[in-house]
Design a protein around this motif. Structure first.
Motif, mmCIF file in Angstrom:
data_model
loop_
_atom_site.group_PDB
_atom_site.id
_atom_site.type_symbol
_atom_site.label_atom_id
_atom_site.label_comp_id
_atom_site.label_asym_id
_atom_site.label_seq_id
_atom_site.Cartn_x
_atom_site.Cartn_y
_atom_site.Cartn_z
ATOM 1 N N CYS A 203 -1.978 -21.333 30.887
ATOM 2 C CA CYS A 203 -3.142 -21.963 30.842
ATOM 3 C C CYS A 203 -3.187 -23.088 31.885
ATOM 4 C CB CYS A 203 -3.182 -22.748 29.405
ATOM 5 S SG CYS A 203 -1.722 -23.666 28.843
ATOM 6 N N SER A 204 -4.087 -24.222 31.843
ATOM 7 C CA SER A 204 -3.937 -25.068 32.611
ATOM 8 C C SER A 204 -2.885 -26.076 32.238
ATOM 9 C CB SER A 204 -5.459 -26.112 32.845
ATOM 10 O OG SER A 204 -5.627 -26.513 31.549
ATOM 11 N N ARG A 205 -2.657 -27.283 32.802
ATOM 12 C CA ARG A 205 -1.881 -28.155 32.642
ATOM 13 C C ARG A 205 -2.252 -29.139 31.439
ATOM 14 N NH1 ARG A 205 -0.535 -32.500 36.993
ATOM 15 N NH2 ARG A 205 -2.871 -32.096 37.178
ATOM 16 N N ILE A 206 -1.487 -29.363 30.342
ATOM 17 C CA ILE A 206 -1.937 -30.080 29.262
ATOM 18 C C ILE A 206 -1.545 -31.592 29.442
ATOM 19 C CG2 ILE A 206 -1.478 -30.266 26.866
ATOM 20 C CD1 ILE A 206 -0.424 -27.308 26.595
ATOM 21 N N PRO A 207 -2.600 -32.561 29.043
ATOM 22 C CA PRO A 207 -2.479 -33.653 29.516
ATOM 23 C C PRO A 207 -1.563 -34.681 28.361
ATOM 24 C CG PRO A 207 -4.705 -33.214 28.254
ATOM 25 C CD PRO A 207 -3.931 -31.960 28.674
ATOM 26 N N GLU A 208 -1.340 -35.741 28.757
ATOM 27 C CA GLU A 208 -0.142 -36.386 27.978
ATOM 28 C C GLU A 208 -0.689 -36.664 26.473
ATOM 29 O OE1 GLU A 208 2.510 -40.254 28.371
ATOM 30 O OE2 GLU A 208 0.680 -40.334 29.566
ATOM 31 N N ARG A 209 -2.079 -36.929 26.418
ATOM 32 C CA ARG A 209 -2.460 -37.025 24.906
ATOM 33 C C ARG A 209 -1.961 -36.162 24.056
ATOM 34 N NH1 ARG A 209 -6.633 -33.845 24.109
ATOM 35 N NH2 ARG A 209 -7.498 -32.803 25.779
ATOM 36 N N ALA A 210 -1.898 -34.549 24.500
ATOM 37 C CA ALA A 210 -1.726 -33.667 23.712
ATOM 38 C C ALA A 210 -0.294 -33.335 23.921
ATOM 39 C CB ALA A 210 -2.695 -32.518 23.942
ATOM 40 N N ALA A 211 0.262 -33.491 25.206
ATOM 41 C CA ALA A 211 1.696 -32.918 25.436
ATOM 42 C C ALA A 211 2.744 -33.864 24.747
ATOM 43 C CB ALA A 211 1.918 -33.172 26.866
ATOM 44 N N GLN A 212 2.367 -34.829 24.358
ATOM 45 C CA GLN A 212 3.213 -35.796 23.401
ATOM 46 C C GLN A 212 3.682 -35.103 22.062
ATOM 47 O OE1 GLN A 212 1.905 -39.579 23.561
ATOM 48 N NE2 GLN A 212 -0.231 -39.197 22.372
ATOM 49 N N GLN A 213 2.707 -34.286 21.526
ATOM 50 C CA GLN A 213 2.967 -33.759 20.332
ATOM 51 C C GLN A 213 3.696 -32.647 20.526
ATOM 52 O OE1 GLN A 213 1.160 -35.146 17.592
ATOM 53 N NE2 GLN A 213 0.178 -36.583 18.926
ATOM 54 N N LEU A 214 4.096 -32.115 21.612
ATOM 55 C CA LEU A 214 5.045 -30.754 21.669
ATOM 56 C C LEU A 214 6.678 -31.130 21.651
ATOM 57 C CD1 LEU A 214 3.139 -29.005 24.561
ATOM 58 C CD2 LEU A 214 3.125 -28.816 22.082
ATOM 59 N N SER A 215 7.495 -30.348 21.332
ATOM 60 C CA SER A 215 8.870 -30.484 21.236
ATOM 61 C C SER A 215 9.407 -30.682 22.828
ATOM 62 C CB SER A 215 9.641 -29.382 20.727
ATOM 63 O OG SER A 215 8.977 -28.851 19.590
ATOM 64 N N PRO A 216 10.599 -31.593 22.716
ATOM 65 C CA PRO A 216 11.085 -31.861 24.203
ATOM 66 C C PRO A 216 11.342 -30.400 24.849
ATOM 67 C CG PRO A 216 11.989 -33.048 22.358
ATOM 68 C CD PRO A 216 11.027 -32.101 21.461
ATOM 69 N N GLY A 217 11.194 -30.321 26.225
ATOM 70 C CA GLY A 217 11.532 -29.239 26.925
ATOM 71 C C GLY A 217 12.703 -29.291 27.452
ATOM 72 N N PRO A 218 13.208 -28.188 28.178
ATOM 73 C CA PRO A 218 12.356 -27.209 28.729
ATOM 74 C C PRO A 218 12.165 -26.172 27.456
ATOM 75 C CG PRO A 218 14.479 -26.777 29.508
ATOM 76 C CD PRO A 218 14.557 -28.101 28.957
ATOM 77 N N LEU A 219 11.180 -25.574 27.511
ATOM 78 C CA LEU A 219 10.641 -24.550 26.535
ATOM 79 C C LEU A 219 10.374 -23.164 27.126
ATOM 80 C CD1 LEU A 219 8.186 -26.892 24.427
ATOM 81 C CD2 LEU A 219 10.479 -26.115 23.743
ATOM 82 N N ALA A 220 10.451 -22.139 26.529
ATOM 83 C CA ALA A 220 9.876 -20.784 26.960
ATOM 84 C C ALA A 220 8.251 -20.769 27.410
ATOM 85 C CB ALA A 220 9.939 -19.706 25.987
#
Length: 322
Positions: free
Chosen positions: A197-214
């Protein structure tokens, strides 16, 4: 001395660049000439317009007041020039726009097609890019309008923003993918597969688990989430999803055709924060041309149609029951 349009332009340009040398270059004058002009205006007004430091130039309270009036004057001047050009038939028949990969797939082609039917002599310059590139093109005055992520920021422009689309997006996978057979997958399970996908902006990225991820990893400098496969084309990334175990991220309307054919499957993950946030972004100091205004009206109409389609698809797939 009386403050002229030229003086106000000097003040606005210095505020834009926050650097005497770069502002002078943009104005086409020498740095000493710009410094003398600013000092003369401050002496005339009896106030300090800018605090000067070694690292940064910042407008004072008085400077901010003058800047508000300077921007209003610049906007009125731009509107007057555009109006006179239209009246005398001198308007340049060109539309230059940059758009993100979601609007490029969803509504921009329809809007451009409609504008071209109304104005067949129009020269259209369109670039599909992410929001950082969109801001850069606005700053360089290459594009008059951007249809991009609204959280994008500029260091040199005061931006006008208008929301067009904040609808939800969903993970999608190929038919037969393990996630397609999972009744209620967790976010962690979805993140355990590569994303395209495209890069995910910080407003949504902060909801994701800490990386690195698959699925990808975080950009420490910006806070963006960078997927394993960065794609500037939504349709290309979805075609890749159909041929592999990669996970795509898409609004329902973009995936509708392939979902109906059974080539894509929705992952039953309802995350209200995972949504679009794009719209019009432009320089507040410049009035939009008649051509740009016509394009914006067509985009608004197309987005209303998308909203109706999206609501129907949400009901069809029972998203609210997930």
């Amino acid at each position: 001395m009386n403050l002229s349009h030229k003086h106000l332009k000097y003040i606005a340009t210095l505020d834009r660049y926050r650097h005497f040398g770069r502002a002078a270059d943009a104005l086409g004058i020498s740095q000493p000439a710009l410094s003398r002009s600013i000092l003369a205006m401050e002496k005339h007004l009896g106030v300090t317009l800018f605090d000067r430091s070694r690292n940064r130039i910042e407008p004072t309270g008085a400077g901010s007041l003058v800047l508000r009036h300077a921007r209003n004057v610049a906007l009125l001047s731009s509107e007057l020039e555009a109006g006179l050009a239209e009246l005398e038939g001198r308007a340049h028949r060109e539309l230059s726009v940059v758009c993100g990969h979601y609007p490029a797939e969803l509504t921009v082609p329809r809007a451009l097609s409609a504008v071209m039917k109304d104005q067949p002599d129009l020269q259209i310059n369109m670039e599909v890019a992410d929001w950082s590139r969109g801001i850069q093109l606005l700053e360089q005055e290459i594009c008059e309008l951007a249809v991009i992520e609204l959280s994008a920021k500029s260091d040199t422009l005061e931006l006008h923003r208008e929301l067009l689309n904040d609808r939800q997006v969903f993970p999608v996978v190929r038919d037969g993918h393990p996630l397609a057979r999972t009744e209620q997958p967790s976010l962690e399970e979805v993140l355990s597969w590569p994303w395209a996908c495209s890069r995910i902006p910080e407003r949504a990225a902060q909801q994701l688990s800490p990386g690195p991820l698959a699925a990808g990893d975080f950009d420490a400098a910006t806070g963006y989430f960078v997927p394993k496969i960065i794609s500037s084309s939504l349709s290309t990334s979805l075609r890749l999803v159909m041929e592999s175990d990669i996970v795509g991220i898409a609004p329902l309307t973009a995936a509708e055709h392939w979902l109906a054919e059974g080539r894509l499957r929705l992952v039953r993950l309802n995350l209200p924060w995972m949504r679009l946030n794009y719209g019009f972004v432009r320089d507040t100091g410049k009035a939009p041309s008649a051509v740009v205004q016509a394009f914006m009206e067509r985009i608004r109409a197309a987005e209303e149609q998308e909203k109706i389609r999206d609501e129907a698809l949400r009901a069809r797939y029972g998203v609210e029951d997930w």
